[in-house]
Design an enzyme around this catalytic site. Structure first.
Site, PDB file in Angstrom:
ATOM      1  N   ASP A  24      37.563  73.014  65.192  1.00  0.00           N
ATOM      2  CA  ASP A  24      38.692  72.342  65.846  1.00  0.00           C
ATOM      3  C   ASP A  24      39.879  72.390  64.900  1.00  0.00           C
ATOM      4  O   ASP A  24      39.732  72.628  63.700  1.00  0.00           O
ATOM      5  CB  ASP A  24      38.314  70.882  66.160  1.00  0.00           C
ATOM      6  CG  ASP A  24      39.463  70.129  66.830  1.00  0.00           C
ATOM      7  OD1 ASP A  24      40.145  70.731  67.690  1.00  0.00           O
ATOM      8  OD2 ASP A  24      39.701  68.958  66.484  1.00  0.00           O
ATOM      9  N   SER A  25      41.053  72.118  65.455  1.00  0.00           N
ATOM     10  CA  SER A  25      42.249  72.028  64.623  1.00  0.00           C
ATOM     11  C   SER A  25      42.133  70.867  63.624  1.00  0.00           C
ATOM     12  O   SER A  25      42.814  70.861  62.611  1.00  0.00           O
ATOM     13  CB  SER A  25      43.468  71.815  65.510  1.00  0.00           C
ATOM     14  OG  SER A  25      43.249  70.693  66.351  1.00  0.00           O
ATOM     15  N   GLY A  49      48.507  72.090  68.840  1.00  0.00           N
ATOM     16  CA  GLY A  49      49.033  71.942  70.205  1.00  0.00           C
ATOM     17  C   GLY A  49      50.490  72.309  70.406  1.00  0.00           C
ATOM     18  O   GLY A  49      50.913  72.576  71.529  1.00  0.00           O
ATOM     19  N   CYS A  92      38.170  72.907  70.131  1.00  0.00           N
ATOM     20  CA  CYS A  92      39.604  72.677  70.353  1.00  0.00           C
ATOM     21  C   CYS A  92      40.034  73.323  71.681  1.00  0.00           C
ATOM     22  O   CYS A  92      39.834  74.522  71.886  1.00  0.00           O
ATOM     23  CB  CYS A  92      40.364  73.319  69.193  1.00  0.00           C
ATOM     24  SG  CYS A  92      42.142  73.163  69.311  1.00  0.00           S
ATOM     25  N   THR A 104      43.091  73.805  72.687  1.00  0.00           N
ATOM     26  CA  THR A 104      44.208  74.726  72.458  1.00  0.00           C
ATOM     27  C   THR A 104      43.677  76.076  71.977  1.00  0.00           C
ATOM     28  O   THR A 104      44.083  77.129  72.475  1.00  0.00           O
ATOM     29  CB  THR A 104      45.178  74.117  71.412  1.00  0.00           C
ATOM     30  OG1 THR A 104      45.577  72.816  71.868  1.00  0.00           O
ATOM     31  CG2 THR A 104      46.395  74.983  71.224  1.00  0.00           C
ATOM     32  N   GLU A 161      44.995  59.494  66.562  1.00  0.00           N
ATOM     33  CA  GLU A 161      44.783  59.653  65.112  1.00  0.00           C
ATOM     34  C   GLU A 161      45.148  58.377  64.353  1.00  0.00           C
ATOM     35  O   GLU A 161      44.658  58.142  63.252  1.00  0.00           O
ATOM     36  CB  GLU A 161      45.571  60.858  64.594  1.00  0.00           C
ATOM     37  CG  GLU A 161      45.107  62.118  65.301  1.00  0.00           C
ATOM     38  CD  GLU A 161      45.033  63.343  64.446  1.00  0.00           C
ATOM     39  OE1 GLU A 161      45.607  63.345  63.353  1.00  0.00           O
ATOM     40  OE2 GLU A 161      44.391  64.312  64.891  1.00  0.00           O
ATOM     41  N   CYS A 215      41.699  67.933  76.088  1.00  0.00           N
ATOM     42  CA  CYS A 215      42.054  67.858  74.669  1.00  0.00           C
ATOM     43  C   CYS A 215      40.937  67.103  73.948  1.00  0.00           C
ATOM     44  O   CYS A 215      40.392  66.129  74.489  1.00  0.00           O
ATOM     45  CB  CYS A 215      43.378  67.105  74.516  1.00  0.00           C
ATOM     46  SG  CYS A 215      43.852  66.812  72.802  1.00  0.00           S
ATOM     47  N   HIS A 236      40.931  64.970  71.695  1.00  0.00           N
ATOM     48  CA  HIS A 236      41.145  63.562  71.366  1.00  0.00           C
ATOM     49  C   HIS A 236      40.993  62.615  72.558  1.00  0.00           C
ATOM     50  O   HIS A 236      40.773  61.424  72.385  1.00  0.00           O
ATOM     51  CB  HIS A 236      42.558  63.375  70.809  1.00  0.00           C
ATOM     52  CG  HIS A 236      42.755  63.963  69.441  1.00  0.00           C
ATOM     53  ND1 HIS A 236      42.462  65.277  69.152  1.00  0.00           N
ATOM     54  CD2 HIS A 236      43.221  63.408  68.296  1.00  0.00           C
ATOM     55  CE1 HIS A 236      42.746  65.505  67.881  1.00  0.00           C
ATOM     56  NE2 HIS A 236      43.205  64.396  67.337  1.00  0.00           N
TER      57      HIS A 236
END
Ligand code: DGL
Length: 282
Positions: free
Chosen positions: A26-27, A59, A89, A91, A168, A200, A202
């Protein structure tokens, strides 16, 4: 670390062995939502997770940059003996999955197709909402995957760039996050969506709040959960499931320190991390 050339990296794709780890990337740390879902469905698998915390967020970045980062990470996971790669991820799944699949011989799975398939199964009215980063929404990857399965379905997509920083900051259940969600989701709700895809990493951490905003008549589709189910099927059909019945381990590699969010996400997701390493990727 020294980057692999694409030609060199293909030499690293040795025959698969069921006891090797699943590589997940993931990013950043948000992809632990996918790890948590993998843990629920595949408790005995060893997982090596790479979070590119030095370069998060992806993103708002260009497709070329996201693809370059994704290739660098896939090379690294192969060096760590991954038997398959899960692109947690959204994206990177939207922008790099097809290229990575064409480069490597091990199975590579993204989150878009499982999420799209679950949304098509869930919708009754044929009106699906999708939320994600700017890059994911601009790629139209969810729209294409949904239309591939169900051409007549209406897909309303909306970028929600403020949600990643709110998550976050640990504001999973906060009035500010609720206000932002209302602002983002109202237009889709007023156009009659009956299904909403959380496109996404998150967003599953905001499930409780999102459910409150969308009400009981809209079905939430969590890409992480559906990706884990698809990985479980893939491991079984390719005879790649780990043979040992001992609990699997989780090794987290980060490209920069991100201890606060790492621990708040791991706590919220109720996953235990066996080892954390900080490393340089480029
Ligand atoms: N992991 C990204 C995604 O799922 C969200 C965070 C970022 O923008 O990098 O699209």
């Amino acid at each position: 670390m020294v980057l692999q050339s694409e030609q060199h990296s293909s030499l690293l794709t040795k025959p698969n062995s069921a006891n090797k780890p699943i590589g997940v990337f993931d990013s950043g740390v948000g992809g632990l939502t996918v790890v948590a879902a993998l843990r629920r469905h595949l408790p005995n698998e060893n997982i090596i997770y790479l979070g590119d915390t030095a370069r998060v967020p992806y993103g708002g970045k260009s497709p070329e940059t996201v693809l370059r980062y994704s290739k660098e990470i896939a090379n690294l996971l192969l060096e760590h003996n991954a038997k398959m790669i899960v692109i947690a991820c959204n994206t990177a799944s939207a922008l790099a999955l097809s290229t990575l699949k064409s480069i490597y011989s091990i199975p590579i799975h993204g989150v878009i197709e499982p999420g799209a398939a679950a949304a098509v199964r869930a919708t009754k009215k044929g009106i699906i909402g999708v939320i994600g980063t700017r890059a994911t929404i601009a790629s139209k990857a969810y729209q294409q995957a949904i239309h591939h399965l169900s051409p007549k379905t209406d897909v309303l997509s909306y970028p929600c760039p403020l949600l990643v920083p709110l998550v976050e900051e640990g504001l999973f259940d906060d009035e500010i996050t609720q206000r932002v969600l209302e602002r983002y989701l109202e237009p889709m709700l007023s156009q009659g969506i009956d299904t909403l895809v959380l496109g996404c990493t998150h967003y599953p951490l905001l499930k409780k709040l999102i459910s409150k905003v969308i009400g009981p008549n809209v079905t939430l589709v969590d890409s992480a959960e559906n990706c884990a189910l698809a990985v479980q099927t893939l491991l079984t059909t390719k005879n790649l499931a780990r043979e040992k019945s001992t609990p699997g381990t989780l090794h987290v590699l980060l490209t920069d320190t991100s201890e606060d969010f790492l621990h708040s996400a791991a706590n919220a997701l109720k996953i235990s991390i066996d080892r954390v390493s900080i490393m340089t990727l480029y």
